[in-house]
Design an enzyme around this catalytic site. Sequence first.
Site, PDB file in Angstrom:
ATOM      1  N   CYS A   1      36.310  45.776  38.288  1.00  0.00           N
ATOM      2  CA  CYS A   1      36.118  44.157  38.179  1.00  0.00           C
ATOM      3  C   CYS A   1      35.094  43.840  39.032  1.00  0.00           C
ATOM      4  O   CYS A   1      33.912  44.215  38.728  1.00  0.00           O
ATOM      5  CB  CYS A   1      37.709  43.823  38.319  1.00  0.00           C
TER       6      CYS A   1
ATOM      7  N   ASP B   1      38.804  43.453  26.725  1.00  0.00           N
ATOM      8  CA  ASP B   1      38.624  42.554  27.771  1.00  0.00           C
ATOM      9  C   ASP B   1      38.143  41.056  27.659  1.00  0.00           C
ATOM     10  O   ASP B   1      37.088  40.990  27.407  1.00  0.00           O
ATOM     11  CB  ASP B   1      37.790  43.375  28.835  1.00  0.00           C
TER      12      ASP B   1
ATOM     13  N   HIS C   1      41.368  44.505  30.071  1.00  0.00           N
ATOM     14  CA  HIS C   1      40.826  44.557  31.632  1.00  0.00           C
ATOM     15  C   HIS C   1      41.936  45.151  32.354  1.00  0.00           C
ATOM     16  O   HIS C   1      42.942  45.099  32.331  1.00  0.00           O
ATOM     17  CB  HIS C   1      40.573  43.106  31.884  1.00  0.00           C
TER      18      HIS C   1
END
Length: 245
Positions: free
Chosen positions: A125, A183, A214
């Site tokens: 991330c 995502d 994600h």
Amino acid sequence: MKVTREVHDVETLTGTMRTYLYRPDREGIFPSLIFYSEIFQHTGPISRLATLLAGHGFVVLVPEVFHELNPISTVLGYDDAGKDKGNEDKHTKPLESHDSDTVALVDFARAQEFCSSQIGAIGVCIGGHLAFRAALNPDVRGAFCLYATDLHSNTLPCEAGNQTLMRCGDIQGELQLVFGRQDPHVPVEGRELIYRELNAQECNFSWTEVNAEHAFMRDEGDRYDPELSLLMCQKAVAFFKRVLL
């Protein structure tokens, strides 16, 4: 290999940075990985992934990425309050401060008797972005970047002209980037922009897209994909053994 865990406070230009160190529980000298977490910092899923990597023969350093903005040992929850605070921190801390954190971590690793001079970076991330960013440091030989956010959007605070993707041509080491096709944080247009820029700057990189959402590596919550997580861990271990050993 069995793994031992230590806690260290690393001094940086912007204050004390609590750093969690995972290493093989045996004699030897091992390459180091700087593992940049999500906005939530040193959570259970991050700790377990760090343990897995260390068990394959690496010293893994997990810094508190927003140490200036929170009390030491802050862990944000995987809930709306934690997400809101983490995103606030992400948009407050300038990239230049992350750069000086990386310098401090490289210096710390090289001062340890069980660490070799070889250093890589990995992250998930925002941590994927920070691992990519760390590769701008010539002491970082390779970066494995999992669903890196904010690369395509240039939305993290920094000085003019110092956006991460804009500077990718300065990277001397090798990159591996992994994205989930489902995502929403890095849509197809964003992925295409990143890929084009890496090609245009003739970067040494590999690219993987998987059918996942994600945070598919996070082993809590309904987005976790155990099969893909295992495959990406194997890819990361193989990558670092090739570039750091």
